[in-house]
Scaffold this active site. Sequence first.
Site, mmCIF file in Angstrom:
data_model
loop_
_atom_site.group_PDB
_atom_site.id
_atom_site.type_symbol
_atom_site.label_atom_id
_atom_site.label_comp_id
_atom_site.label_asym_id
_atom_site.label_seq_id
_atom_site.Cartn_x
_atom_site.Cartn_y
_atom_site.Cartn_z
ATOM 1 N N GLU A 247 0.887 -1.175 0.000
ATOM 2 C CA GLU A 247 0.000 0.000 0.000
ATOM 3 C C GLU A 247 0.913 1.210 0.000
ATOM 4 O OE1 GLU A 247 -3.242 -0.011 -0.158
ATOM 5 O OE2 GLU A 247 -4.106 -1.586 1.082
ATOM 6 N N CYS A 281 -2.181 9.371 2.754
ATOM 7 C CA CYS A 281 -1.870 8.766 1.450
ATOM 8 C C CYS A 281 -2.887 9.180 0.402
ATOM 9 C CB CYS A 281 -1.785 7.249 1.581
ATOM 10 S SG CYS A 281 -3.253 6.488 2.258
HETATM 11 P P1 NAD Z 1 8.475 4.687 4.605
HETATM 12 O O1 NAD Z 1 8.449 3.882 3.356
HETATM 13 O O2 NAD Z 1 9.631 5.598 4.819
HETATM 14 O O3 NAD Z 1 8.441 3.729 5.898
HETATM 15 C C1 NAD Z 1 7.386 2.821 6.143
HETATM 16 C C2 NAD Z 1 7.905 1.680 7.025
HETATM 17 O O4 NAD Z 1 8.892 0.935 6.320
HETATM 18 C C3 NAD Z 1 8.551 2.130 8.324
HETATM 19 O O5 NAD Z 1 8.146 1.243 9.349
HETATM 20 C C4 NAD Z 1 10.046 1.965 8.024
HETATM 21 O O6 NAD Z 1 10.813 1.749 9.191
HETATM 22 C C5 NAD Z 1 10.031 0.725 7.134
HETATM 23 N N1 NAD Z 1 11.188 0.573 6.239
HETATM 24 C C6 NAD Z 1 11.978 1.536 5.720
HETATM 25 N N2 NAD Z 1 12.903 0.977 4.886
HETATM 26 C C7 NAD Z 1 12.658 -0.358 4.864
HETATM 27 C C8 NAD Z 1 13.246 -1.468 4.172
HETATM 28 N N3 NAD Z 1 14.264 -1.314 3.332
HETATM 29 N N4 NAD Z 1 12.727 -2.694 4.384
HETATM 30 C C9 NAD Z 1 11.670 -2.872 5.202
HETATM 31 N N5 NAD Z 1 11.084 -1.876 5.899
HETATM 32 C C10 NAD Z 1 11.565 -0.625 5.720
HETATM 33 O O7 NAD Z 1 7.093 5.483 4.642
HETATM 34 P P2 NAD Z 1 6.607 6.580 5.719
HETATM 35 O O8 NAD Z 1 7.394 7.833 5.498
HETATM 36 O O9 NAD Z 1 6.544 5.981 7.072
HETATM 37 O O10 NAD Z 1 5.087 6.825 5.260
HETATM 38 C C11 NAD Z 1 4.713 7.770 4.296
HETATM 39 C C12 NAD Z 1 4.424 7.112 2.964
HETATM 40 O O11 NAD Z 1 3.470 6.074 3.141
HETATM 41 C C13 NAD Z 1 3.807 8.051 1.939
HETATM 42 O O12 NAD Z 1 4.378 7.822 0.669
HETATM 43 C C14 NAD Z 1 2.333 7.644 1.925
HETATM 44 O O13 NAD Z 1 1.649 7.951 0.734
HETATM 45 C C15 NAD Z 1 2.434 6.181 2.173
HETATM 46 N N6 NAD Z 1 1.184 5.647 2.733
HETATM 47 C C16 NAD Z 1 0.398 4.846 1.951
HETATM 48 C C17 NAD Z 1 -0.816 4.377 2.441
HETATM 49 C C18 NAD Z 1 -1.711 3.499 1.601
HETATM 50 O O14 NAD Z 1 -2.658 2.932 2.149
HETATM 51 N N7 NAD Z 1 -1.466 3.350 0.319
HETATM 52 C C19 NAD Z 1 -1.225 4.729 3.738
HETATM 53 C C20 NAD Z 1 -0.397 5.541 4.502
HETATM 54 C C21 NAD Z 1 0.813 5.996 3.990
#
Ligand code: NAD
Length: 475
Positions: A247, A281
């Site tokens: 997502e 998002c």
């Molecule tokens: P992010 O991708 O930076 O981090 C999300 C999670 O992934 C965190 O727990 C982080 O620690 C972990 N992570 C980071 N690198 C990783 C790796 N290499 N392997 C595994 N895990 C890893 O995102 P964010 O800044 O926390 O959230 C914002 C983003 O999320 C925005 O782009 C937003 O649009 C998206 N989002 C999407 C939805 C949806 O339902 N489509 C909902 C909410 C947020």
Amino acid sequence: MGSSDYTFETFFNVVNGECRSAFKFKYGTDPSTEKKLWDWPVATTNDVEEAVQSANDAFKVWSSTPIEERVEKISQWKESYKGYCENFTTLLMAECGKTRALAAGEANEVISLFDHHLQLRIPEERIEDDHRIITTRHVPVGVVAAICPWNFPVVLSMGKILAAVLSGCCIIVKPSPFTPYSALKLVELAQLFFPPGVIQVLGGEDFLGPALVSHPNIHKISFTGSSATGKKIMQSAAGTMKRVTLELGGNDPAIVFPNVDIENTASEVVQGCFVFSGQVCVAIKRVYVHEDIYQPFLDAMVKAASMIQVGEATNKSTTMGPMQNEMQRQRVQELIADTEVNGYTFALPPRSFESNSGYFLSPAIVDNPPENSRIVVEEQFGPIIPVLKWSNEADVISRANNTKSGLGASIWNSDATHAEQVGRQIQSGSVFINSWAKTTPRGMLSGHKESGIGGEWGSTGILHYCNVQVMHDFK
Ligand code: NAD
């Protein structure tokens, strides 16, 4: 754990039914004040290994536990959670910088998620022909790791947890290090109702996410976060052929037709752009307004956005709190600087803040920047919004679709049939007609293109936690 030990001042990882502290701690920051919040324990590689082992052990029993028993445990957890809704609201205000209304909305949405999952059942299909009976079953995929973002820590983790445990999977939750507190507390509470190993949580440093994704004894990753991280996860999950639900980010267009009520629609569109400072998002990320009403609509948006009260989340008059973290504020400031350097016009310029503390940004609106400007092309995830002019329907649909993202969209048109015809041509997982993105657990949340793979919620999100097994029974 007895319920008397359950306080919102101490935070634990949960492994094999046990609340664990650690040798190393980190702490979050209150985005409104930049003050240190509570310590949270950093999971070790040993915690990861034990959690994975415990989940696999628990899966043997949990996967064959009758669904009515699983439903009963979810129902008991729900009743208990309801008593702590206010605590979760307060926690979300502190860790995310959400206003009380927004935080309470999220805490209450968890009850809707419970209710939705409590009435879901997993379908089984039986077809009979002259030679055989074909039964199609959905069997739980195994151990799931839920990797969560910082913007909706309880709703997004609960959507994954409930679908997993209802389907018969066991789950290890990894919250974002920016907002770990509420997910740690949710899973701690679950231990009163579920066998050890069914629902666990690990908070940790940068190694933790990749360690879960590459682990051979985890069978599925349910990830919500940025498209950039989603791509890394998909790549790494390929090594063990893990199932993935991704997502991801969006660049949601709103298309405004000339027949709308200008004042009301502009006010709704402004809410859809600036809710939680745009850190949603499915927030509106680009607004396309028909040229016949462009100027009055832009003026009405500026008027509505100027009334937003930016301030500390706990302040009763605040309608928009701070950004959740400094990194995200800097990212938006970069887009503001890019807009200024390129000489695009601000219909509502960002204002500066006197206070030195708190990650504050005010709403900003950019007047008709070029279609290829960064503020139009990139996901800003913050309170700056481009408003663009259109005159031809086919052309605006093509501009709305001219993006690698495909998460959400909204169509604003007093002719609902026409709006739906336009909505069907938009390449996105959700389309909202005459509303900004008001999601519900009853509707699946999913992304087209680089906004994701698979989906969650709705009546079929749970099937993504299952493998299909077809039994061919020859007569
Ligand atoms: P992010 O991708 O930076 O981090 C999300 C999670 O992934 C965190 O727990 C982080 O620690 C972990 N992570 C980071 N690198 C990783 C790796 N290499 N392997 C595994 N895990 C890893 O995102 P964010 O800044 O926390 O959230 C914002 C983003 O999320 C925005 O782009 C937003 O649009 C998206 N989002 C999407 C939805 C949806 O339902 N489509 C909902 C909410 C947020």
